[in-house]
Design a protein around this motif. Structure first.
Motif, PDB file in Angstrom:
ATOM      1  N   VAL A   1      48.311  42.739  53.379  1.00  0.00           N
ATOM      2  CA  VAL A   1      48.255  44.197  52.558  1.00  0.00           C
ATOM      3  C   VAL A   1      48.110  43.694  51.160  1.00  0.00           C
ATOM      4  O   VAL A   1      49.000  43.333  50.577  1.00  0.00           O
ATOM      5  N   VAL A   2      46.823  44.016  50.411  1.00  0.00           N
ATOM      6  CA  VAL A   2      46.557  43.648  49.252  1.00  0.00           C
ATOM      7  C   VAL A   2      46.412  44.832  48.298  1.00  0.00           C
ATOM      8  O   VAL A   2      45.605  45.703  48.835  1.00  0.00           O
ATOM      9  N   ARG A   3      47.006  45.036  47.219  1.00  0.00           N
ATOM     10  CA  ARG A   3      47.024  46.054  46.402  1.00  0.00           C
ATOM     11  C   ARG A   3      46.211  45.391  45.073  1.00  0.00           C
ATOM     12  O   ARG A   3      46.771  44.877  44.012  1.00  0.00           O
ATOM     13  N   PRO A   4      45.050  45.757  44.756  1.00  0.00           N
ATOM     14  CA  PRO A   4      44.199  45.207  43.980  1.00  0.00           C
ATOM     15  C   PRO A   4      44.183  46.297  42.647  1.00  0.00           C
ATOM     16  O   PRO A   4      45.223  47.099  42.541  1.00  0.00           O
ATOM     17  N   ALA A   5      43.775  45.586  41.597  1.00  0.00           N
ATOM     18  CA  ALA A   5      43.887  46.439  40.196  1.00  0.00           C
ATOM     19  C   ALA A   5      43.624  48.145  40.488  1.00  0.00           C
ATOM     20  O   ALA A   5      42.590  47.962  40.901  1.00  0.00           O
ATOM     21  N   ARG A   6      44.456  48.810  39.806  1.00  0.00           N
ATOM     22  CA  ARG A   6      44.253  50.277  40.265  1.00  0.00           C
ATOM     23  C   ARG A   6      43.472  50.633  38.851  1.00  0.00           C
ATOM     24  O   ARG A   6      42.827  51.884  39.085  1.00  0.00           O
ATOM     25  N   THR A   7      43.404  50.133  37.858  1.00  0.00           N
ATOM     26  CA  THR A   7      42.704  50.837  36.716  1.00  0.00           C
ATOM     27  C   THR A   7      41.440  49.956  36.234  1.00  0.00           C
ATOM     28  O   THR A   7      41.494  48.882  36.732  1.00  0.00           O
ATOM     29  N   MET A   8      40.434  50.729  35.713  1.00  0.00           N
ATOM     30  CA  MET A   8      39.266  50.066  35.194  1.00  0.00           C
ATOM     31  C   MET A   8      39.675  48.913  34.281  1.00  0.00           C
ATOM     32  O   MET A   8      39.058  47.897  34.407  1.00  0.00           O
ATOM     33  N   SER A   9      40.304  49.021  33.383  1.00  0.00           N
ATOM     34  CA  SER A   9      40.698  48.201  32.350  1.00  0.00           C
ATOM     35  C   SER A   9      41.458  46.977  33.051  1.00  0.00           C
ATOM     36  O   SER A   9      40.978  45.736  32.871  1.00  0.00           O
ATOM     37  N   ALA A  10      42.448  47.219  34.066  1.00  0.00           N
ATOM     38  CA  ALA A  10      42.931  46.009  34.658  1.00  0.00           C
ATOM     39  C   ALA A  10      41.992  45.180  35.503  1.00  0.00           C
ATOM     40  O   ALA A  10      42.078  43.857  35.537  1.00  0.00           O
TER      41      ALA A  10
END
Length: 257
Positions: free
Chosen positions: A169-178
């Motif tokens: 289970v991968v939690r990728p960057a959540r915001t545009m800037s990140a």
């Protein structure tokens, strides 16, 4: 970190490297009863080398702290490598947790997942496992910012595999800037690998592949637009970082922790 360690269980030799941490990573790991190495030096390559110094077993998995990998998936990966001596490395199938992602970030992640579905390999999963011979292929690792891209390129198609029964289970960057910061680092990391002469075995992604996915409705038009927008912005940021001399900068994405 606590969630990740609880899923692994007590049957593995686990080493946690807390590199330049400002949170409670080391304390949480010690409470879980695993080996802990602390260093004030940032950077994943340095952390991998330190972990290797106190780890004595093979096959060996390298796992990001914000990725969930169960004991059953680990055992499936071990079985994959021990059953076929031509394989030197393997990775689980990534499952994206897009909870809390912005519209643009989620659209990008869904699109890149479809583009890479048949060629994921060892990168983008937050976890890869190597045999002792595979370990000798990639270590000592040069001072690079894209370690999983390096590992991906160091093995031919017949030497690495994706294990269907293993899931991460991968939690990728959540915001545009990140997301853009991470993507710029990956882009610069790939350019760094090219300069070192570390070439890959897969052809680069092409715009025609995205068009085909949109035509077949495997990717929606809004998601495709999000994907292209992120690529455009990351390219500008990567160029700026290169011009200002921060191409080797390491940063972690706190939006996934």
């Amino acid at each position: 970190m606590a969630r990740c360690l609880s899923l692994l269980g007590p049957d593995f030799d686990v080493v946690v490297v807390a590199n330049a941490c400002t949170d409670a990573t080391a304390e949480v790991a010690r409470a879980a009863g695993v080996k802990v190495v602390e260093t004030p030096v940032p950077g994943k390559v340095h952390a991998l080398a330190l972990g290797d110094e106190v780890c004595a077993t093979f096959p060996r998995v390298y796992l990001d702290a914000d990725v969930d990998l169960t004991a059953e998936s680990l055992r499936a990966m071990v079985s994959e490598l021990t059953a076929d001596d031509t394989l030197l490395a393997c990775a689980p199938v990534p499952e994206l947790d897009l909870t809390g992602c912005s519209r643009v970030a989620a659209g990008f992640h869904r699109t890149i997942a479809r583009l890479l579905a048949q060629r994921r390999g060892l990168s983008g999963t937050g976890a890869y496992m190597v045999t002792e011979r595979g370990h000798a292929r990639i270590f000592p690792m040069p001072a690079i910012v894209n370690d999983d891209g390096y590992v991906q390129r160091r093995f031919s198609l017949g030497e690495k595999s994706t294990v269907p029964s293993a899931r991460a289970v991968v939690r990728p960057a959540r915001t545009m800037s990140a997301l853009v910061r991470r993507r710029a680092r990956v882009r610069l990391g790939n350019q760094q690998l090219d300069a070192l002469g570390v070439t890959g075995h897969e052809p680069p992604l092409a715009l025609g592949q995205l068009r085909a996915l949109v035509r077949s409705r495997e990717v929606t038009r809004p998601d495709a637009v999000c994907f292209l927008a992120v690529l455009a912005v990351e390219k500008v940021l990567a160029r700026w970082r290169r011009l200002t001399g921060v191409t080797a900068e390491w940063s972690s994405d706190r939006t996934t922790r």
